[in-house]
Design a protein around this motif. Sequence first.
Motif, short mmCIF file in Angstrom:
data_model
loop_
_atom_site.label_atom_id
_atom_site.label_comp_id
_atom_site.label_asym_id
_atom_site.label_seq_id
_atom_site.Cartn_x
_atom_site.Cartn_y
_atom_site.Cartn_z
N ASP A 188 -17.84 37.54 -28.57
CA ASP A 188 -17.28 38.43 -29.58
C ASP A 188 -15.92 38.94 -29.12
N PRO A 189 -14.82 38.56 -29.78
CA PRO A 189 -13.48 39.00 -29.36
C PRO A 189 -13.31 40.52 -29.32
N GLU A 190 -14.11 41.23 -30.10
CA GLU A 190 -13.99 42.69 -30.15
C GLU A 190 -14.54 43.35 -28.90
N SER A 191 -15.52 42.72 -28.27
CA SER A 191 -16.20 43.38 -27.14
C SER A 191 -16.22 42.53 -25.88
N GLU A 192 -15.53 41.40 -25.88
CA GLU A 192 -15.61 40.49 -24.74
C GLU A 192 -15.07 41.13 -23.46
N MET A 193 -15.65 40.72 -22.34
CA MET A 193 -15.19 41.17 -21.04
C MET A 193 -13.91 40.42 -20.67
N PRO A 194 -13.06 41.01 -19.83
CA PRO A 194 -11.81 40.35 -19.46
C PRO A 194 -12.04 39.19 -18.48
N ARG A 195 -10.95 38.51 -18.14
CA ARG A 195 -11.01 37.43 -17.16
C ARG A 195 -11.41 37.95 -15.79
N THR A 196 -12.07 37.09 -15.05
CA THR A 196 -12.32 37.33 -13.63
C THR A 196 -11.53 36.29 -12.83
N VAL A 197 -10.65 36.76 -11.97
CA VAL A 197 -9.86 35.89 -11.11
C VAL A 197 -10.49 35.92 -9.72
N PHE A 198 -10.90 34.77 -9.22
CA PHE A 198 -11.61 34.74 -7.94
C PHE A 198 -10.94 33.78 -6.97
N ILE A 199 -11.07 34.10 -5.69
CA ILE A 199 -10.64 33.19 -4.62
C ILE A 199 -11.88 32.57 -3.98
N ALA A 200 -11.67 31.58 -3.15
CA ALA A 200 -12.79 30.92 -2.47
C ALA A 200 -13.35 31.81 -1.37
N GLY A 201 -14.66 31.76 -1.22
CA GLY A 201 -15.30 32.34 -0.05
C GLY A 201 -15.77 31.21 0.86
N LEU A 216 -14.08 22.74 -5.37
CA LEU A 216 -12.87 23.56 -5.43
C LEU A 216 -11.64 22.74 -5.05
N SER A 217 -11.78 21.88 -4.04
CA SER A 217 -10.62 21.09 -3.59
C SER A 217 -10.19 20.08 -4.64
N GLN A 218 -11.06 19.75 -5.60
CA GLN A 218 -10.71 18.81 -6.66
C GLN A 218 -10.01 19.49 -7.83
N LEU A 219 -9.97 20.83 -7.84
CA LEU A 219 -9.24 21.56 -8.87
C LEU A 219 -7.75 21.57 -8.52
N PRO A 220 -6.86 21.78 -9.50
CA PRO A 220 -5.43 21.89 -9.17
C PRO A 220 -5.20 22.99 -8.14
N GLN A 221 -4.36 22.71 -7.16
CA GLN A 221 -4.12 23.64 -6.07
C GLN A 221 -2.78 24.36 -6.20
N ASN A 222 -2.10 24.15 -7.33
CA ASN A 222 -0.78 24.79 -7.53
C ASN A 222 -0.73 25.72 -8.73
N PHE A 245 -10.07 30.30 -11.08
CA PHE A 245 -9.95 30.08 -9.63
C PHE A 245 -8.48 30.21 -9.23
N LEU A 246 -8.23 31.05 -8.21
CA LEU A 246 -6.88 31.26 -7.69
C LEU A 246 -6.77 30.60 -6.32
N PRO A 247 -6.08 29.47 -6.21
CA PRO A 247 -5.94 28.81 -4.90
C PRO A 247 -5.06 29.65 -3.95
N SER A 248 -5.21 29.40 -2.68
CA SER A 248 -4.40 30.10 -1.68
C SER A 248 -2.92 29.84 -1.92
N GLY A 249 -2.13 30.90 -1.86
CA GLY A 249 -0.68 30.77 -1.97
C GLY A 249 -0.15 30.65 -3.38
N VAL A 250 -1.00 30.80 -4.38
CA VAL A 250 -0.58 30.74 -5.79
C VAL A 250 -0.56 32.16 -6.35
N VAL A 251 0.41 32.46 -7.19
CA VAL A 251 0.56 33.81 -7.75
C VAL A 251 -0.07 33.87 -9.13
#
Length: 266
Positions: free
Chosen positions: A89-102, A110-116, A129-135
């Motif tokens: 539901d766009p009216e009540s949806e939760m925001p994005r979660t940006v996560f790094i690898a543990g 994870l290594s098969q996802l884009p790394q840039n 997914f936020l790769p290391s060194g990406v803003v």
Amino acid sequence: MLETQLKIAVLGDLHGHIDLALSILAKFEKENNVKLDEILQVGDFGYFPYPFLRLDRATKRFAEKDPEELGFSSKFLERTETSERYFGDPESEMPRTVFIAGNHEDGEALSQLPQNTPTPVDFFRKFVFLPSGVVYEIEKGPLKIRVAGIGGVSEREKGFNYTHSDLRKVRKLDKIDVLLTHEPPAGILEGRGSEEINEVLRHLNPDYHFCGHFHIDGQKLPETGRTRSYILNEVGFRKKHRLNKGCVGILTVAEKEKKFEILDEP
């Protein structure tokens, strides 16, 4: 006229307990009459898109007792009743979660996802997914903060490891406001933590640094330069009916100040 603010939740290790984390944040929004703009997470998200293929030994052992360890693949990878509840539901949806690898993730996947570039990994494109060194930039009106991360752990620890190349990429970044790392800096627990993280903090000098990994009570760590650093606990229950202390925090960003508070409410 109300001042524009960014409200950003910060979560400790999830280990697949995504449904629990989102339910806590939905409750926080309702009880405080606020809307979160973004969610940041410090690794051990529980990214196992193909758990029948690859699970580390610890996750396999815990998943046999607690199926929520595999909550990403069972509830959020595809469209399900649970993911629909949070994002349908766009009216009540939760925001994005940006996560790094543990160190408890499917490192090969994870290594098969884009790394840039930051990459959504679920049906609703809400877990990024936020790769290391990406803003990753979070913007709202005149406000903008730049987030970067160092995923995984040093070679001294078992699991998904960051490399010297990852560290070089992060050190080359400019004007980072928030740094996420899974492994804490050295000096938190005797003989554990990463001196490389200390060096990156001294070099980047971000406003805030958030980490996890040790599953200890959330707390403020000694400052490095002007950086305010916090470790967050695992989002879960070690004792029945008692949420782990200090596993969720809220970063508030306004034009003139930023502040972070670890939630410690009933």
